[in-house]
Enzyme design. Structure first.
Site, short mmCIF file in Angstrom:
data_model
loop_
_atom_site.label_atom_id
_atom_site.label_comp_id
_atom_site.label_asym_id
_atom_site.label_seq_id
_atom_site.Cartn_x
_atom_site.Cartn_y
_atom_site.Cartn_z
N GLU A 33 -9.45 4.31 -8.75
CA GLU A 33 -8.41 4.58 -9.42
C GLU A 33 -7.69 5.70 -9.03
O GLU A 33 -8.15 6.67 -8.33
CB GLU A 33 -8.68 4.83 -10.96
CG GLU A 33 -8.20 3.92 -11.94
CD GLU A 33 -8.58 4.02 -13.22
OE1 GLU A 33 -8.86 5.12 -13.86
OE2 GLU A 33 -9.04 2.97 -13.83
N HIS A 58 -6.83 5.90 -18.55
CA HIS A 58 -8.00 6.74 -18.40
C HIS A 58 -7.51 8.27 -18.34
O HIS A 58 -6.48 8.75 -17.82
CB HIS A 58 -8.61 6.54 -17.27
CG HIS A 58 -9.49 5.12 -17.55
ND1 HIS A 58 -9.69 4.19 -16.48
CD2 HIS A 58 -9.79 4.38 -18.48
CE1 HIS A 58 -10.31 2.91 -16.99
NE2 HIS A 58 -10.38 3.26 -18.24
N LEU A 71 -9.68 5.09 2.78
CA LEU A 71 -11.07 4.09 2.46
C LEU A 71 -11.13 3.35 4.06
O LEU A 71 -11.77 2.99 4.54
CB LEU A 71 -11.02 3.70 1.33
CG LEU A 71 -11.60 4.24 0.32
CD1 LEU A 71 -11.27 3.50 -1.02
CD2 LEU A 71 -13.17 4.52 0.59
N ALA A 74 -11.64 5.06 7.35
CA ALA A 74 -13.14 5.14 7.27
C ALA A 74 -14.10 3.88 7.57
O ALA A 74 -15.29 4.18 7.53
CB ALA A 74 -13.61 6.13 6.05
N GLY A 75 -13.34 2.84 7.52
CA GLY A 75 -14.20 1.58 7.90
C GLY A 75 -14.43 0.69 6.33
O GLY A 75 -15.09 -0.50 6.77
N VAL A 123 -10.37 -2.98 2.80
CA VAL A 123 -9.43 -2.61 2.05
C VAL A 123 -8.50 -3.61 1.91
O VAL A 123 -7.66 -3.78 2.72
CB VAL A 123 -8.78 -1.14 1.91
CG1 VAL A 123 -7.86 -1.04 0.98
CG2 VAL A 123 -9.85 -0.25 2.00
N PRO A 124 -8.12 -4.38 0.80
CA PRO A 124 -7.27 -5.44 0.82
C PRO A 124 -5.96 -4.81 0.75
O PRO A 124 -5.70 -3.79 0.45
CB PRO A 124 -7.39 -6.09 -0.45
CG PRO A 124 -8.04 -5.37 -1.21
CD PRO A 124 -9.11 -4.33 -0.53
N THR A 125 -4.78 -5.67 0.56
CA THR A 125 -3.32 -5.17 0.41
C THR A 125 -3.09 -5.09 -0.94
O THR A 125 -2.08 -4.23 -1.19
CB THR A 125 -2.39 -6.30 1.29
OG1 THR A 125 -2.83 -7.52 0.75
CG2 THR A 125 -2.74 -6.34 2.71
N SER A 126 -3.88 -5.82 -1.71
CA SER A 126 -3.40 -5.53 -3.04
C SER A 126 -4.47 -5.87 -4.08
O SER A 126 -5.50 -6.45 -3.46
CB SER A 126 -2.23 -6.44 -3.49
OG SER A 126 -2.48 -7.82 -3.77
#
EC number: 2.3.3.8
Lengths: 758, 418
Positions: A335, A377, A396, A399-400, A403-406
């Site tokens: 988050e 939160h 992220l 760093a490998g 990670v999706p686009t959304s």
């Protein structure tokens, strides 16, 4: 693999026992540690090992020494005997656990199928959900060993499958830990005000290894203390502000993963291959579903909580998952706000994580907001650029991590990663098991309309379920606002209707008139005697109330019954009085010790005046007056007394108000409403007498000897009378005052024979 | 509840009061607050120093760089200060893209000084970051390389040894003074549950530390422990954030309950409105609408957790009022979404929403509202069925989805045909 020698020696044992336990630990011998890790089964085994070797002589505490040794380290501890043969081993497991905790975060497993927890602050639902989960997973022991409910002790009944089990309740954390030394997880359901203090004392218990804090709103500085303590003592904190976590098929914290249906849907009753960690508890449940849809399911899932400073972090858990062989890939839902994701970035860059990580950081919307926004939160706040979701996702990815686009593409990315692992042969298909059926709780089945159950109680006069209690449908607030009196409340609760004001006023007058009649009447006397015997208010009150019956206080009820019966049957006063006389019944409501025909009872006159002024009809009272006229012709003291006036006027109230049917009036008279009025009214006086005696500090009452006639002759009179009645087969000679029933003792017969012969 | 910034006036008030209580340092600072409601004559009576000393005036509105923005007036007398304030009170300004009126000022004695030191303490997960520089003042960012920092682990005391690296370059006499001052500030920081304190700059007056400018941030979660210590404290909104009546209503509601209720109005003319349960899910729904290219159509950000039926009704009313306020014949969507709940009774939560929907029947129709529902968790089937039924009853298009559907799927449905 590590061998631990366990030796038991002591005079209570037939011989000394020696066992070798092989312990498999992820890192069998931890460097620089003075102690070793033992699995919990050893603790469970020690008592039975001892008991099976106990000599016939009874055990005493400290008879036996348990010595554990391994690799030159040795530790011993006397066991505790609870009874002659029952042994509990309160082994100071901190010695053993310290090494486990040292590397817990790094070595992996926090939970297993035998993990047991202590639950702080009793909450029925989450505990039941934990036990249902246990049953679903086929656990043999419930995952909740004990409950801590400050200030309470005993047991709580809960279901384990179809059976009910009793879980011990302890009033302190220390007591619970001593009683359940194998329970190493502490689930804290305390409020945000007390969560930190109770968590700290749990962390300080040597047996506790993991503390999960549910409360939202724990002060940051308190959480920091917990984090610092946990770190230096090699313990794990999950939360605050979290729902907890779950190890599929093994152990679940509190409400995690919601309903049983959902747990089955997500296949959480058996382990899969995915390690999951997120901040949000709600989203973790959502992700268990998502992950179950596209992979073989969750191995373990943790929600670290939405606070600024979580007790353990996303990266802590990812590093731990990396060391669990069964976990083949990891999913992270981060988050915006905070920098925790960057420690994961670092770990990835340093090659500390060698399993695929699929990650998404939510909160890309923050840039839509012009000024600073606090999202749901506490930790979700648009800080600097570095704390933005965009920057973290980018880092992220670099760093490998996958990670999706959304968020919408998250599921596909997880699927792709999983499928690739399957292709590479890194994941072997899991054989699916069918979980047992959990019986549905009656309450939820009723709620969903699946079953119906008969009620056991019916109530028609009041309802406390809504915003405020209602008396016969009238809310409490309007009773107060409309200036209702006690008479109106009696009218609502006894007659289930709002009677006109003159009726309720009459009821109030009756209550006032009957409230007390001095200390000498039998009810008040009993109350006084009881109060002076040192009994409490309720005992004193009821000892007086219990006196109320046919001779004391019963006259109103009887007066109403007889007057009603006579009037309704059209008897003239002459017929009525004479028929009563024939039956040997004194006319209730007539007669007074002091008052005479020329000195009427003032109370009676006031009641009559009130009724004549306000009641639409006073026919029963007029009838009672006619009866009085007749009885006065017989004797001057046979006046209509206050009981007769209330009894007859109450009949007029019921009949004259036009609000009751004939059947209702009959029933009201029949089931003793008027007696109720007397009981209610006289309670006021009896309570007064109780307080009076207590205030006056009156000592125990003892009746004086002088006031008792001690004689055997008196008894004989009764015996003779009784015999006379029996011989004649007639009615008793003192009808209004029946003789006490003496038991038929053989002496009675002898006595009678003796006197008869005289 | 979370970290909240407080005004400079309050930061200094707390520092002065508690430095004295905790470490017996008596700060000679004075400050006065001026707002629209201030009566200057009364103020002068209460704070006599105002007429005796030269003054500094600046806005006290949680934004920085006031000096650079020309909003600080130096070396005025009281009349000059009043004039400066009156000229600017209520005036709208723009700071780093945020526009808003100036409503609060702070007046302090004007302290001519040479040294400008920088001190900052921030609370981190494992301890505290303490930074110090001899080159404080408005050029601090240009001089960031001259700032020294230490990290103090949570349980460690702030000893002279710990402080030493920060003040190594100072003459020992001054270093000792400043070191003591730091220890005092740190004690106040810990005792009052501060999460951030910055003094840029502080100076020395007669050899004693004297903060000229100060920022503070408190942990609102700790309010229950600090009621007496914090005193009458206000948590102002970030600068530029002016609450709409609807937002203040919900904020007020939120403050009175253990439930979480958040409502931020983004665009009153927007055509996509949110009613999302849960801190995590609300963020993701909002993200998704943005990802789908409809950020400008987003009417609000809303998050709720654990509300009673009555509270849910009130929140839903506000959202429906906003969503139906600007009908233009085009389709408008309301997203009643959320993740699969762990423990919330979905059926019960929906009861409040349904009551609000029934109240606003004609408004909903007039605004061409379409409702998209997605939720799972305890009792969700009942909840979804009720939603479906109310749609039919009111004649409003309602689509419902359970846990089998992708959580954000309704966002796509909402923007279709818009």
């Amino acid at each position: 693999m590590l061998t631990i020698s366990t030796t038991f020696t002591g005079k209570g044992l037939a011989k000394s026992i020696h066992t070798d336990a092989k312990v498999s630990s992820p890192s069998s011998q931890l460097p620089n540690q003075k102690s070793v890790m033992l699995p919990s089964w050893i603790f469970q085994k020690i008592p039975s090992l001892i008991t099976s070797h106990i000599s016939p002589s009874p055990l005493e505490r400290r008879d036996i020494l348990v010595r554990l040794s391994s690799s030159g380290n040795e530790f011993s501890q006397p066991y505790l005997a609870r009874s002659e043969r029952e042994v509990i081993c309160s082994f100071p497991s901190y010695f053993l656990y310290s090494s486990l905790c040292a590397e817990a975060m790094a070595t992996g497993q926090l939970f297993s199928r035998t993990t047991q927890a202590l639950f702080y602050n009793y909450k029925q639902l989450p505990i039941q959900r934990m036990l249902d989960f246990d049953f679903l997973c086929g656990r043999e022991t419930p995952s909740v060993a004990g409950i801590i409910n400050p200030g309470a002790e005993g047991f709580q009944k809960l279901f384990f499958g179809q059976e009910e089990i009793a879980i011990p309740v302890h009033s302190t954390i220390e007591a619970a830990c001593a009683a359940h030394p194998t329970a190493d997880v502490f689930i804290n359901f305390a409020s945000f005000r007390s969560a930190a203090a109770s968590s700290m004392s749990a962390l300080k218990q040597p047996t506790i290894r993991v503390v999960a804090i549910i409360a939202e709103g724990v002060p940051e500085s308190d959480t920091k203390q917990l984090i610092a303590y946990a770190r230096s003592n090699n313990k794990v904190v999950i939360g605050p502000a979290t729902v907890g976590g779950i190890q599929a098929g093994a152990f679940k914290i509190g409400d995690t993963a919601g309903t049983i249906d959902n747990i089955i849907q997500c296949k959480l009753y058996r382990p899969g291959s995915v390690g999951f960690v997120s901040k949000s508890g709600g989203m973790s449940n959502e992700m268990y579903n998502t992950i179950a849809r596209v992979t073989d399911g969750i191995y373990e899932g943790i929600a670290i909580g939405g606070d600024v400073f979580p007790g353990s972090t996303l990266s802590d858990h990812i590093l731990r998952f990396n060391n669990i062989p069964q976990v083949k890939m990891m999913v992270v839902l981060g988050e915006l706000g905070g920098r925790d994701e960057y420690s994961l970035v670092e770990a990835l860059k340093q090659g500390k994580v060698n399993k695929p990580v699929v990650a998404w950081v939510s909160g890309t919307c923050a840039r839509l907001f012009k000024s600073e926004v606090q999202f749901g939160h506490a930790g979700a706040k648009s800080g600097g650029e570095m704390e933005s979701a965009q920057a973290k996702n980018q880092a992220l990815k670099e760093a490998g991590a996958v990670v999706p686009t959304s968020y919408e593409a998250f599921e596909a990315a997880i699927k792709e990663t999983f499928d690739k692992l399957v292709e590479e042969g890194k994941i072997t298909p899991i054989k699916d098991v069918k979980p047992p059926q959990i019986p549905e709780d009656l309450n939820s089945a009723i709620k969903s309309g699946k079953v119906r159950a008969p009620t056991h109680i019916i109530s028609t006069i009041s309802d406390d379920r809504g915003e405020e209690p209602c008396y016969a449908g009238v809310p409490m607030s309007s009773i107060v606002e409309q200036g209702f009196g006690v008479g109106d409340v009696i009218s609502l609760l006894w007659f289930k209707r709002s009677l006109p004001r003159y009726c309720t006023k009459f009821i109030e007058i009756c209550v006032m008139l009957c409230a007390d009649h001095g200390p000498c009447v039998s009810g008040a006397h009993n109350t006084i005697v009881t109060a002076r015997a040192g009994k409490d208010l309720v005992s004193s009150l009821v000892s007086g109330l219990l006196t109320i019956g046919p001779r004391f206080g019963g006259a109103i009820d009887d007066a109403a019954r007889y007057f009603k019966d006579a009037y309704d049957r059209g008897l003239t006063p002459y017929e009525f009085v004479e028929s009563m006389k024939k039956k040997g019944i004194r006319v209730p409501g007539i007669g007074h010790r002091i008052k005479r025909g020329d000195n009427r009872d003032k109370r009676v006159e006031l009641l009559q005046l009130f009724a004549r002024t306000n009641f639409p009809s006073v026919k029963y009272m007029e009838y009672a007056v006619q009866v009085e006229t007749y009885t006065l012709s017989k004797a001057n003291n046979l006046v209509l007394n206050v009981d007769g006036a209330i009894g007859s006027l109450f009949l007029d109230l019921l009949a004259g108000s036009g609000m009751f049917t004939k059947q209702e009036i009959d029933e009201i008279v029949e089931i003793g409403y008027l007696n109720g009025l007397f009981v209610l009214a006289r309670s006021i006086g009896l309570i007064g007498h109780t307080f009076d005696q207590k205030r006056l500090k009156q000592p125990l009452y003892r009746h004086p000897w002088e006031d008792v006639l001690y004689t055997k002759w008196g008894m004989v009179v009764w015996f003779l009378d009784d015999l006379f009645v029996r011989l004649n087969g007639g009615s008793p000679s003192f009808p209004s005052c029946p003789a006490p029933q003496f038991p038929q003792h053989e002496n009675t017969v002898k006595a009678v024979a003796f006197f008869a012969a005289m | 509840m979370a970290r909240k910034k407080i005004r400079e006036y309050d930061s200094k008030r707390l520092l002065k009061e508690h430095l004295k209580r905790l470490v017996h340092i008596d700060l000679p600072i004075c400050s006065a607050q001026v707002t629209e409601s201030t009566d200057f004559t009364e103020l002068l009576e209460k704070e006599s120093w105002l007429s005796q000393r030269r003054l500094v005036v600046k806005p006290d509105m949680l934004f920085g760089k006031r000096g650079k923005s020309g909003l600080v007036a130096l070396n005025l007398d009281f009349a000059g200060a009043v004039e400066f304030i009156k000229k600017r009170l209520g005036q709208e300004i723009e700071i780093e893209g945020c526009k808003g009126p100036i409503t609060t000022f702070i007046i302090e004695p004007f302290i001519p000084h040479k040294e400008e030191y920088y001190l900052a303490i921030s609370s981190e997960r494992l301890g505290f970051n303490i930074s110090f520089s001899e080159c404080g003042g408005i050029e601090i960012e240009e001089n960031w390389d001259k700032v020294n920092s230490i990290f103090l682990p949570t349980k460690s005391p702030l000893t002279d040894e710990a402080i030493a690296p920060l003040i190594a370059d100072l003459p020992s006499e001054i270093g000792k003074k400043i070191g003591n001052f730091m220890k005092g500030v740190f004690a106040v920081f810990q005792d009052l549950d501060f999460s951030f304190i910055e003094m840029n700059p502080f100076t020395l007056v007669d050899g004693e530390a004297y903060p000229l400018d100060m920022r503070g941030e408190l942990d609102e979660n700790a309010a229950f422990k600090n009621e007496d210590k914090w005193g009458n404290l206000e948590f102002p909104l970030p600068f530029g954030r002016v609450l709409s009546p609807e937002e203040s209503f919900i904020l007020d509601l939120n403050d009175k309950t253990s439930a979480s209720l958040k409502f931020t109005l983004l665009n009153p003319k927007g055509r996509i409105w949110n009613m999302i349960a849960g801190g995590g899910a609300s963020l993701i729904y909002t993200d998704t609408v943005g990802d789908l290219g409809c950020a400008t159509e987003l009417g609000n950000y809303t998050e709720y957790g654990g509300p009673s039926e009555e509270e849910m009704l009130k929140l839903a009313r506000v959202i429906l009022d906003c969503a139906t306020a600007n009908p233009d014949g085009r389709k408008r969507s309301i997203l009643i979404g959320g993740n699969i709940a762990n423990l919330t009774d979905v059926g019960a939560t929906f009861d409040g929403i349904i009551r609000a929907l029934k109240e606003k029947k004609s408004e909903l129709k007039e605004a061409n509202i379409h409702i998209y529902v997605r939720r799972g968790g305890p009792n969700y089937l009942t909840g979804l069925a009720k939603m479906q039924a109310v749609g039919e009853e009111l004649g409003i298009p309602v689509e419902v989805y359970g846990p089998e559907a992708v959580m954000t799927g309704i966002c796509n449905r909402a923007i279709e045909g818009m």
